[in-house]
Design an enzyme around this catalytic site. Structure first.
Site, mmCIF file in Angstrom:
data_model
loop_
_atom_site.group_PDB
_atom_site.id
_atom_site.type_symbol
_atom_site.label_atom_id
_atom_site.label_comp_id
_atom_site.label_asym_id
_atom_site.label_seq_id
_atom_site.Cartn_x
_atom_site.Cartn_y
_atom_site.Cartn_z
ATOM 1 N N ALA A 12 0.891 -1.085 0.161
ATOM 2 C CA ALA A 12 0.127 -0.110 0.019
ATOM 3 C C ALA A 12 1.014 1.243 -0.041
ATOM 4 O O ALA A 12 1.727 1.149 0.598
ATOM 5 C CB ALA A 12 -0.777 0.043 1.186
ATOM 6 N N GLY A 39 3.510 -0.772 -4.926
ATOM 7 C CA GLY A 39 4.269 -2.142 -5.235
ATOM 8 C C GLY A 39 4.800 -1.970 -6.701
ATOM 9 O O GLY A 39 3.768 -2.227 -7.573
ATOM 10 N N LYS A 40 5.754 -2.177 -6.949
ATOM 11 C CA LYS A 40 6.361 -2.225 -8.411
ATOM 12 C C LYS A 40 5.728 -3.318 -9.078
ATOM 13 O O LYS A 40 5.276 -3.183 -10.215
ATOM 14 C CB LYS A 40 7.887 -2.407 -8.356
ATOM 15 C CG LYS A 40 8.485 -1.129 -7.801
ATOM 16 C CD LYS A 40 9.833 -1.255 -7.793
ATOM 17 C CE LYS A 40 10.697 -0.206 -6.889
ATOM 18 N NZ LYS A 40 10.116 1.211 -7.711
ATOM 19 N N GLU A 144 11.839 -6.444 -5.397
ATOM 20 C CA GLU A 144 10.920 -6.148 -4.096
ATOM 21 C C GLU A 144 10.781 -7.668 -3.712
ATOM 22 O O GLU A 144 9.952 -7.723 -2.614
ATOM 23 C CB GLU A 144 9.704 -5.303 -4.312
ATOM 24 C CG GLU A 144 10.238 -3.890 -4.487
ATOM 25 C CD GLU A 144 9.058 -2.923 -4.365
ATOM 26 O OE1 GLU A 144 9.243 -1.602 -4.271
ATOM 27 O OE2 GLU A 144 7.882 -3.326 -4.848
ATOM 28 N N ASN A 188 16.752 2.079 -14.493
ATOM 29 C CA ASN A 188 16.506 3.482 -14.623
ATOM 30 C C ASN A 188 18.194 4.112 -14.822
ATOM 31 O O ASN A 188 19.010 3.160 -14.434
ATOM 32 C CB ASN A 188 15.703 4.402 -13.795
ATOM 33 C CG ASN A 188 15.944 4.489 -12.377
ATOM 34 O OD1 ASN A 188 17.138 3.902 -11.946
ATOM 35 N ND2 ASN A 188 15.130 4.526 -11.384
ATOM 36 N N GLY A 257 8.408 4.291 -14.131
ATOM 37 C CA GLY A 257 9.384 3.402 -14.338
ATOM 38 C C GLY A 257 8.358 1.678 -14.487
ATOM 39 O O GLY A 257 8.331 1.032 -15.472
ATOM 40 N N ASP A 258 7.550 1.834 -13.298
ATOM 41 C CA ASP A 258 6.478 0.563 -13.526
ATOM 42 C C ASP A 258 5.686 0.935 -14.970
ATOM 43 O O ASP A 258 5.393 -0.133 -15.371
ATOM 44 C CB ASP A 258 5.604 0.459 -12.344
ATOM 45 C CG ASP A 258 6.491 0.471 -11.052
ATOM 46 O OD1 ASP A 258 7.737 -0.239 -11.054
ATOM 47 O OD2 ASP A 258 5.996 0.974 -9.866
ATOM 48 N N GLY A 293 -0.499 9.472 -7.803
ATOM 49 C CA GLY A 293 -0.545 7.940 -7.487
ATOM 50 C C GLY A 293 0.222 7.055 -8.432
ATOM 51 O O GLY A 293 0.796 7.601 -9.477
ATOM 52 N N SER A 297 -2.597 5.823 -11.661
ATOM 53 C CA SER A 297 -2.040 6.714 -12.898
ATOM 54 C C SER A 297 -1.926 5.977 -13.981
ATOM 55 O O SER A 297 -1.361 6.477 -15.018
ATOM 56 C CB SER A 297 -0.882 7.274 -12.471
ATOM 57 O OG SER A 297 0.299 6.634 -12.529
HETATM 58 O O1 RIB Z 1 7.744 2.040 -8.446
HETATM 59 C C1 RIB Z 1 6.890 2.849 -7.477
HETATM 60 C C2 RIB Z 1 6.615 1.782 -6.465
HETATM 61 O O2 RIB Z 1 7.886 1.859 -5.442
HETATM 62 C C3 RIB Z 1 5.584 2.526 -5.520
HETATM 63 O O3 RIB Z 1 4.320 2.066 -5.535
HETATM 64 C C4 RIB Z 1 6.032 1.950 -4.026
HETATM 65 O O4 RIB Z 1 5.144 0.904 -3.502
HETATM 66 C C5 RIB Z 1 7.410 1.359 -4.261
HETATM 67 O O5 RIB Z 1 7.436 -0.092 -4.380
#
Ligand code: RIB
Length: 310
Positions: A12, A39-40, A144, A188, A257-258, A293, A297
């Site tokens: 979260a 979370g990525k 992660e 990155n 990046g995600d 967000g 987003s």
């Molecule tokens: O890449 C962004 C993400 O990194 C965020 O949503 C945060 O949760 C971290 O994990």
């Protein structure tokens, strides 16, 4: 059914916007705060699912949640975007969270993430998902989860000929053993600099850094360069540079990046050539930074296509 399997995190996100970052020991009045899905791994799954909307392809999430409100937030997020969560289990460890501080003027961020439940995923848990990994077209991972868990996912995918994408974030040093299992590495600038031990300020330095990383094993290195765009390098070929898209004023860069990784994976799933897939990823990221967000987003396929058409 063509499938992207994301083996990764959900946490979260608790985000705070302020005119500047506080100093240690200082309390600062901020302008806004929000709690949302992050979370990525999950962010990239949401980006891919939205980018593939209507295509008939499937995005599947493999992770672990706590038995708590943040875990429910994950499940409702995935359900809303049609993400298959059948490889997500629940543990006694609470779902993780991230503290995100955002500079109001630039949209830049600083993050502390505590992965929580998903960080209890072991290589043995991944072994139990082996058939699902083998059945996917693309395995998309980040850092992660524990490194041994990531390594096992990559090993199973590589042995089965599944395309592997590793987003090496957050940055930690990686072994050649792991890098050799990667088809597409998507760091990155700061992640690439840490992995290669080289500076990444100019485009020339970015290319040299990508070449140094290629020599360590990945088949393709795609360096994301923020507002400059992205550079894709394949050993022995001329680098492909794709400029960033300007989709409007920057509100928040967290999750850009995600967005790139999810969009890029979606384009690869549809067999787009490398340059087109990188453009698709850049357009996805360009749209995401115009909104607040992380997962919320991520743009829809129609928006990405409209931006690509110009
Ligand atoms: O890449 C962004 C993400 O990194 C965020 O949503 C945060 O949760 C971290 O994990």
């Amino acid at each position: 059914m063509a499938e992207i399997l994301v083996l990764g995190s959900f946490v979260a996100d608790v985000a705070f916007r302020a005119a500047r970052l506080p100093a240690w020991g200082e309390t600062l009045l901020g302008n806004a705060s929000a709690l949302g899905p992050g979370g990525k791994g999950s962010n990239q799954a949401v980006a891919a699912a939205r980018a593939l909307r209507g295509s008939g392809a499937r995005v599947r999430m493999a992770s672990r949640l706590g038995d708590d409100a943040f875990g429910q937030l994950a499940r409702s997020t995935w359900e809303a975007d049609g993400i298959d969560a059948s490889l997500v289990d629940t543990s006694v460890t609470p779902t993780g969270s991230a503290a995100i501080l955002i500079d109001d003027a630039s949209g830049n961020n600083a993050i502390i993430v505590v992965p929580g439940a998903c960080y209890t995923l072991t290589p043995q848990d991944v072994d139990r998902m082996a058939n699902a990994i083998r059945g996917a077209k693309i395995l998309l991972m980040q850092l992660e989860l524990p490194l041994a868990t990531v390594q096992r996912g990559l090993e199973i995918a590589r042995a089965a000929g599944v395309t592997t994408i590793l987003n090496p974030a957050p940055a930690v040093p990686l072994s050649e053993e792991m890098l050799k299992l990667v088809d597409y590495l998507t760091p990155n600038e700061s992640e690439a600099a840490l992995l290669a031990g080289l500076p990444v300020e100019t485009l020339e330095q970015a290319e040299a850094c990508a070449q140094a990383l290629l020599a360590r094993g990945p088949k393709t290195v795609i360096l994301t360069l923020g507002e400059r765009g992205a550079m894709a390098c394949v050993l022995g070929e001329k680098p492909v540079f794709v400029p960033a898209f300007n989709a409007g004023p920057v509100v928040e860069t967290t999750g850009a990046g995600d967005a790139f990784c999810g969009g890029f994976a979606a384009a690869l799933l549809e067999d787009k050539p490398l340059r087109d897939a990188v453009r698709f990823g850049c357009a996805t990221a360009g749209l995401s930074v115009t909104r607040a967000g992380t997962a919320p987003s991520m743009p829809q396929r129609a928006e990405i296509e409209a931006l690509l058409r110009g």
